[in-house]
Scaffold this motif. Sequence first.
Motif, PDB file in Angstrom:
ATOM      1  N   TYR A  15       5.768  20.539  33.594  1.00 47.84           N
ATOM      2  CA  TYR A  15       6.482  19.524  32.819  1.00 47.84           C
ATOM      3  C   TYR A  15       7.317  20.157  31.704  1.00 47.84           C
ATOM      4  N   VAL A  16       8.473  19.550  31.430  1.00 51.36           N
ATOM      5  CA  VAL A  16       9.313  20.004  30.310  1.00 51.36           C
ATOM      6  C   VAL A  16       9.042  19.191  29.052  1.00 51.36           C
ATOM      7  N   ALA A  17       8.469  18.020  29.220  1.00 47.35           N
ATOM      8  CA  ALA A  17       8.040  17.159  28.103  1.00 47.35           C
ATOM      9  C   ALA A  17       6.783  16.439  28.551  1.00 47.35           C
ATOM     10  N   ASP A  18       5.922  16.122  27.596  1.00 48.99           N
ATOM     11  CA  ASP A  18       4.685  15.442  27.961  1.00 48.99           C
ATOM     12  C   ASP A  18       4.921  13.940  28.155  1.00 48.99           C
ATOM     13  N   ALA A  19       3.863  13.187  28.399  1.00 52.94           N
ATOM     14  CA  ALA A  19       3.981  11.754  28.690  1.00 52.94           C
ATOM     15  C   ALA A  19       4.573  10.956  27.531  1.00 52.94           C
ATOM     16  N   ASN A  20       4.505  11.489  26.315  1.00 51.84           N
ATOM     17  CA  ASN A  20       5.101  10.827  25.150  1.00 51.84           C
ATOM     18  C   ASN A  20       6.511  11.318  24.856  1.00 51.84           C
ATOM     19  N   GLY A  21       7.030  12.192  25.712  1.00 51.50           N
ATOM     20  CA  GLY A  21       8.365  12.745  25.500  1.00 51.50           C
ATOM     21  C   GLY A  21       8.392  13.944  24.568  1.00 51.50           C
ATOM     22  N   ASP A  22       7.224  14.396  24.118  1.00 48.36           N
ATOM     23  CA  ASP A  22       7.153  15.522  23.184  1.00 48.36           C
ATOM     24  C   ASP A  22       7.316  16.840  23.926  1.00 48.36           C
ATOM     25  N   PHE A  23       8.114  17.728  23.366  1.00 48.90           N
ATOM     26  CA  PHE A  23       8.272  19.066  23.920  1.00 48.90           C
ATOM     27  C   PHE A  23       8.088  20.139  22.843  1.00 48.90           C
ATOM     28  N   GLN A  24       7.560  19.757  21.691  1.00 48.37           N
ATOM     29  CA  GLN A  24       7.356  20.721  20.611  1.00 48.37           C
ATOM     30  C   GLN A  24       6.388  21.834  21.007  1.00 48.37           C
ATOM     31  N   TRP A  25       5.510  21.561  21.945  1.00 48.04           N
ATOM     32  CA  TRP A  25       4.576  22.565  22.442  1.00 48.04           C
ATOM     33  C   TRP A  25       5.308  23.739  23.092  1.00 48.04           C
ATOM     34  N   SER A  26       6.590  23.544  23.414  1.00 47.09           N
ATOM     35  CA  SER A  26       7.351  24.591  24.100  1.00 47.09           C
ATOM     36  C   SER A  26       8.222  25.414  23.161  1.00 47.09           C
ATOM     37  N   ALA A  27       8.064  25.220  21.850  1.00 43.41           N
ATOM     38  CA  ALA A  27       8.880  25.978  20.882  1.00 43.41           C
ATOM     39  C   ALA A  27       8.727  27.478  21.135  1.00 43.41           C
ATOM     40  N   PRO A  28       9.846  28.204  21.223  1.00 41.80           N
ATOM     41  CA  PRO A  28       9.759  29.622  21.589  1.00 41.80           C
ATOM     42  C   PRO A  28       9.289  30.515  20.443  1.00 41.80           C
ATOM     43  N   SER A  29       8.532  31.536  20.805  1.00 44.25           N
ATOM     44  CA  SER A  29       8.203  32.600  19.857  1.00 44.25           C
ATOM     45  C   SER A  29       9.484  33.406  19.616  1.00 44.25           C
ATOM     46  N   ASP A  30       9.434  34.330  18.685  1.00 40.75           N
ATOM     47  CA  ASP A  30      10.604  35.176  18.426  1.00 40.75           C
ATOM     48  C   ASP A  30      11.012  35.957  19.674  1.00 40.75           C
ATOM     49  N   ALA A  31      10.034  36.455  20.413  1.00 48.67           N
ATOM     50  CA  ALA A  31      10.333  37.238  21.616  1.00 48.67           C
ATOM     51  C   ALA A  31      10.975  36.377  22.703  1.00 48.67           C
ATOM     52  N   VAL A  32      10.478  35.157  22.892  1.00 46.17           N
ATOM     53  CA  VAL A  32      11.064  34.255  23.886  1.00 46.17           C
ATOM     54  C   VAL A  32      12.471  33.836  23.450  1.00 46.17           C
ATOM     55  N   PHE A  33      12.645  33.566  22.163  1.00 40.23           N
ATOM     56  CA  PHE A  33      13.965  33.200  21.653  1.00 40.23           C
ATOM     57  C   PHE A  33      14.961  34.342  21.893  1.00 40.23           C
ATOM     58  N   ALA A  34      14.531  35.574  21.683  1.00 38.49           N
ATOM     59  CA  ALA A  34      15.394  36.731  21.939  1.00 38.49           C
ATOM     60  C   ALA A  34      15.764  36.812  23.424  1.00 38.49           C
ATOM     61  N   ALA A  35      14.840  36.477  24.306  1.00 44.09           N
ATOM     62  CA  ALA A  35      15.135  36.463  25.742  1.00 44.09           C
ATOM     63  C   ALA A  35      16.180  35.398  26.072  1.00 44.09           C
ATOM     64  N   HIS A  36      16.105  34.246  25.400  1.00 42.72           N
ATOM     65  CA  HIS A  36      17.115  33.204  25.610  1.00 42.72           C
ATOM     66  C   HIS A  36      18.491  33.681  25.143  1.00 42.72           C
ATOM     67  N   ILE A  37      18.531  34.369  24.018  1.00 45.24           N
ATOM     68  CA  ILE A  37      19.806  34.892  23.523  1.00 45.24           C
ATOM     69  C   ILE A  37      20.400  35.870  24.538  1.00 45.24           C
ATOM     70  N   GLU A  38      19.579  36.760  25.041  1.00 40.95           N
ATOM     71  CA  GLU A  38      20.044  37.734  26.040  1.00 40.95           C
ATOM     72  C   GLU A  38      20.523  37.038  27.307  1.00 40.95           C
ATOM     73  N   ARG A  39      19.766  36.054  27.761  1.00 36.50           N
ATOM     74  CA  ARG A  39      20.104  35.308  28.979  1.00 36.50           C
ATOM     75  C   ARG A  39      21.449  34.612  28.852  1.00 36.50           C
ATOM     76  N   MET A  40      21.740  34.134  27.656  1.00 37.36           N
ATOM     77  CA  MET A  40      22.976  33.372  27.436  1.00 37.36           C
ATOM     78  C   MET A  40      24.241  34.219  27.539  1.00 37.36           C
ATOM     79  N   ALA A  41      24.128  35.527  27.501  1.00 38.61           N
ATOM     80  CA  ALA A  41      25.309  36.391  27.572  1.00 38.61           C
ATOM     81  C   ALA A  41      26.112  36.147  28.851  1.00 38.61           C
ATOM     82  N   ALA A  42      25.449  35.790  29.933  1.00 36.37           N
ATOM     83  CA  ALA A  42      26.128  35.577  31.215  1.00 36.37           C
ATOM     84  C   ALA A  42      26.605  34.140  31.412  1.00 36.37           C
ATOM     85  N   VAL A  43      26.169  33.224  30.555  1.00 38.03           N
ATOM     86  CA  VAL A  43      26.488  31.803  30.740  1.00 38.03           C
ATOM     87  C   VAL A  43      27.875  31.488  30.186  1.00 38.03           C
TER      88      VAL A  43
END
Length: 186
Positions: A15-43
Motif C-alpha cells: 500500500y502507498v497509503a493506509d485505510a485512512n489515507g495516511d502515508f506519513q509512515w513512508s517518510a524517507p530517511s536521509d539515505a532514501v531521500f538521497a536515492a530519490h534525488i539521484e533517481r530524479m536525474a534521469a526524469v
Amino acid sequence: MGTLSFGATVSLDGYVADANGDFQWSAPSDAVFAAHIERMAAVSTEVLGRKTYALMQYWETYPDDDDHPADDREFARRWRKIEKVVVSSTLTPDEVKAGRDRLVTSLSLDELRRIVDSAPGVVEIFGPTVAAPAIRAGMVDEFQFFVVPKVVGGGLRALPDDVRLNLRLVAHKIYDGVAHLRYVAR
C-alpha cells in the motif's frame, strides 16, 4: 524517445497509503531521500494526478539558500526542471501554476504514448490511480519500489488488483531497512 517508469514507496503489504489515507509512515530517511534525488536525474517528465500535484507544489517554491538543507534544495531544483503533466478533471488551467506544467482533463493511453515518445528521458507516472491504466496496458517499462518495513493492513494499493506482470529484478539496495527494488518488464 523516453521510457515510462512507475515508482512508489509502499508498505510491505503493498500500500502507498493506509485505510485512512495516511502515508506519513513512508517518510524517507536521509539515505532514501538521497536515492530519490539521484533517481530524479534521469526524469524529464512527471505525469501525476491532482492530489499529488498539490502535494508537490511545496517544492516549486522551496528556498534556494544556505539556510535550508542542501539535499532539500537539490531535490527542489531537480523537481522544478521536470515537465509536469497534471491529470485532473477538476483543476483549471489557472490552477496549474508553473510554466513547464500542463493540464490534461483525462489521460488516454494514446496521449500517454505521445508524452513518452516525445520525452527526452524517463517519464515517471506518479501515483497508483493515474498509473493503473498504463500498468494494465503493459506500457510501463520500469517499476521502482521503495518498500518500507511496515504492514498497514489496507488502503490505497500501489498496483491494481486486476493485473498480472512478469518482471525482472535489475537492481536492489537497502537503505535504513527500506528496500529499493528496480524491475523491468520482460
